[in-house]
Design a protein around this motif. Sequence first.
Motif, PDB file in Angstrom:
ATOM      1  N   ASP A 193      20.426 -21.711  15.968  1.00 60.38           N
ATOM      2  CA  ASP A 193      21.266 -22.322  14.947  1.00 60.38           C
ATOM      3  C   ASP A 193      21.311 -21.416  13.713  1.00 60.38           C
ATOM      4  OD1 ASP A 193      22.838 -24.428  13.840  1.00 60.38           O
ATOM      5  OD2 ASP A 193      21.086 -24.959  12.625  1.00 60.38           O
ATOM      6  N   LEU A 222      21.687 -22.087  10.585  1.00 64.07           N
ATOM      7  CA  LEU A 222      20.881 -22.622   9.494  1.00 64.07           C
ATOM      8  C   LEU A 222      19.403 -22.307   9.688  1.00 64.07           C
ATOM      9  CD1 LEU A 222      20.610 -24.290   6.928  1.00 64.07           C
ATOM     10  CD2 LEU A 222      20.517 -26.355   8.367  1.00 64.07           C
ATOM     11  N   SER A 223      18.941 -22.338  10.945  1.00 63.55           N
ATOM     12  CA  SER A 223      17.541 -22.022  11.218  1.00 63.55           C
ATOM     13  C   SER A 223      17.228 -20.570  10.881  1.00 63.55           C
ATOM     14  CB  SER A 223      17.215 -22.298  12.690  1.00 63.55           C
ATOM     15  OG  SER A 223      17.343 -23.675  12.969  1.00 63.55           O
ATOM     16  N   VAL A 233      13.368 -29.270   5.874  1.00 58.79           N
ATOM     17  CA  VAL A 233      14.816 -29.139   6.073  1.00 58.79           C
ATOM     18  C   VAL A 233      15.113 -28.750   7.512  1.00 58.79           C
ATOM     19  CG1 VAL A 233      16.866 -27.822   5.396  1.00 58.79           C
ATOM     20  CG2 VAL A 233      15.244 -28.601   3.653  1.00 58.79           C
ATOM     21  N   GLU A 234      14.348 -27.807   8.057  1.00 55.93           N
ATOM     22  CA  GLU A 234      14.576 -27.374   9.446  1.00 55.93           C
ATOM     23  C   GLU A 234      14.328 -28.505  10.430  1.00 55.93           C
ATOM     24  OE1 GLU A 234      13.422 -25.974  13.365  1.00 55.93           O
ATOM     25  OE2 GLU A 234      12.039 -26.806  11.885  1.00 55.93           O
ATOM     26  N   VAL A 246      14.689 -31.712   9.912  1.00 54.69           N
ATOM     27  CA  VAL A 246      15.631 -32.817   9.786  1.00 54.69           C
ATOM     28  C   VAL A 246      17.053 -32.415  10.152  1.00 54.69           C
ATOM     29  CG1 VAL A 246      16.665 -34.454   8.157  1.00 54.69           C
ATOM     30  CG2 VAL A 246      14.219 -33.947   8.050  1.00 54.69           C
ATOM     31  N   THR A 247      17.516 -31.245   9.683  1.00 51.47           N
ATOM     32  CA  THR A 247      18.925 -30.882   9.839  1.00 51.47           C
ATOM     33  C   THR A 247      19.156 -29.748  10.825  1.00 51.47           C
ATOM     34  OG1 THR A 247      18.825 -29.287   8.009  1.00 51.47           O
ATOM     35  CG2 THR A 247      19.374 -31.574   7.471  1.00 51.47           C
ATOM     36  N   GLY A 248      18.158 -28.929  11.078  1.00 46.80           N
ATOM     37  CA  GLY A 248      18.374 -27.772  11.944  1.00 46.80           C
ATOM     38  C   GLY A 248      17.905 -28.024  13.353  1.00 46.80           C
ATOM     39  N   ASP A 249      17.603 -26.919  14.030  1.00 41.97           N
ATOM     40  CA  ASP A 249      17.100 -26.985  15.404  1.00 41.97           C
ATOM     41  C   ASP A 249      15.596 -27.171  15.345  1.00 41.97           C
ATOM     42  OD1 ASP A 249      16.416 -26.752  18.013  1.00 41.97           O
ATOM     43  OD2 ASP A 249      17.541 -24.894  18.370  1.00 41.97           O
ATOM     44  N   ALA A 283      12.730 -38.328  11.120  1.00 42.07           N
ATOM     45  CA  ALA A 283      14.134 -37.966  10.876  1.00 42.07           C
ATOM     46  C   ALA A 283      14.649 -36.904  11.823  1.00 42.07           C
ATOM     47  CB  ALA A 283      14.296 -37.467   9.438  1.00 42.07           C
ATOM     48  N   GLY A 284      13.809 -36.359  12.688  1.00 44.11           N
ATOM     49  CA  GLY A 284      14.266 -35.314  13.584  1.00 44.11           C
ATOM     50  C   GLY A 284      15.050 -35.861  14.764  1.00 44.11           C
TER      51      GLY A 284
END
Length: 407
Positions: free
Chosen positions: A52, A54-55, A86-87, A89-92, A135-136
């Motif tokens: 990803d 973002l990752s 952040v990783e 919750v929102t990333g891979d 949240a993951g």
Amino acid sequence: MSTLTRARCRARAHPAAVDTVLAVGVLLCMVAGSFVEPHDPEGVSWGLRTPDPLSLVLMALGAAALVFRRRAPRTVLGVAGGLSVVESVTGDPRAPVAMCAVIALYTVAASTDRATTWRLGLLTMTVLTGAAMAAGPLPWYAQENLAILAWTGIGATAGDAVRSRRAFVQAIRERAERAERTREEEARRRVAEERLRIARDLHDVVAHHIALVNVQAGVAAHVMDKRPDQAKEALAHVREASRHALGELRATVGLLRQSGDPEAPTEPAPGLDRLDELAATFRNAGLQVEVARADQDTELPAAVDLAAYRIIQEALTNVQKHAGTDARAEVSVVRVGPHIEVTVLDDGNDDGHDPTSGGGHGLLGMRERVTALRGTLTTGPRYGGGFRVHAILPVEPRTSAASGGRP
């Protein structure tokens, strides 16, 4: 010096370069891990996947923060922990960005105390694991979430172990340095005490015998023409005094020899058993000396016996030098309870008799000897003329005397 030792020295000299290399290594490991698919849908154990974007950004930021881990360890831990959240919750969630937080936690644990390590370690572990589970996108029981829990605990434990080892090694080093300083100070103190003791002995020997030699030589020169027999007798006394002086000097200087030198003289140090002989040397020099003893043949320790002898010797030498040829001296040695008292009196026929005004070290040497044995010394002019030296010395060491009354 071995290669490993040289490498450690260079690493300590350039910590920023080491942190930069570490950050690059961690970044390469995270990027390589982001391309690995641990569970391929087609049944293959390992495969490739596209990470990803973002990752990748989070990895780069986390690795960059590690460059400053020594200068601001807690700040770097906060930045790395936030990037990991952040990783998660929102990333891979399979991208290992949490590796930065683990290394930052290790640095904090290695540079702070155990209580702080516990607080920050539990906080980091709870926040990262809780964010991943709550949240993951993966189930809360997924192995990726449990791996975050395990690796943060390992980082905190390893850092605390390194800190404890460093503190232990530092304590050992400081204790060794302190012991070395103590040994050096003790050695210097012993050398100074021995030098002072030898100086006192040399002063006593030289002052006594040279004073006798001076008097007898003067007598010989005065009567050489008119009474040659008396001059020969005075010269014989000069020879005898010089022989004794050489013998005592040889015994004293023999203490300074090294182990490879010839064997030092084994003649015992003088004591009160030679008091009559000492008084005879002064009588031969023209000084009237009377000796009175009431010590009941007390067996004295070697140090006390030598000190008493030297005090009498120095006191009579002062009488010979300062009180005049017609002076009379009285020496008394008395046992009083657990002490032995030594007194030397003279009538001081010459005016202005004061041994303290000669600028010598005789009285000072007496006082040092008595103080070293924990005794007392009193010196001063007598009423009506003359001088008095009075020393009180313990017959037994204080420890022996104290323990003798116990059942």
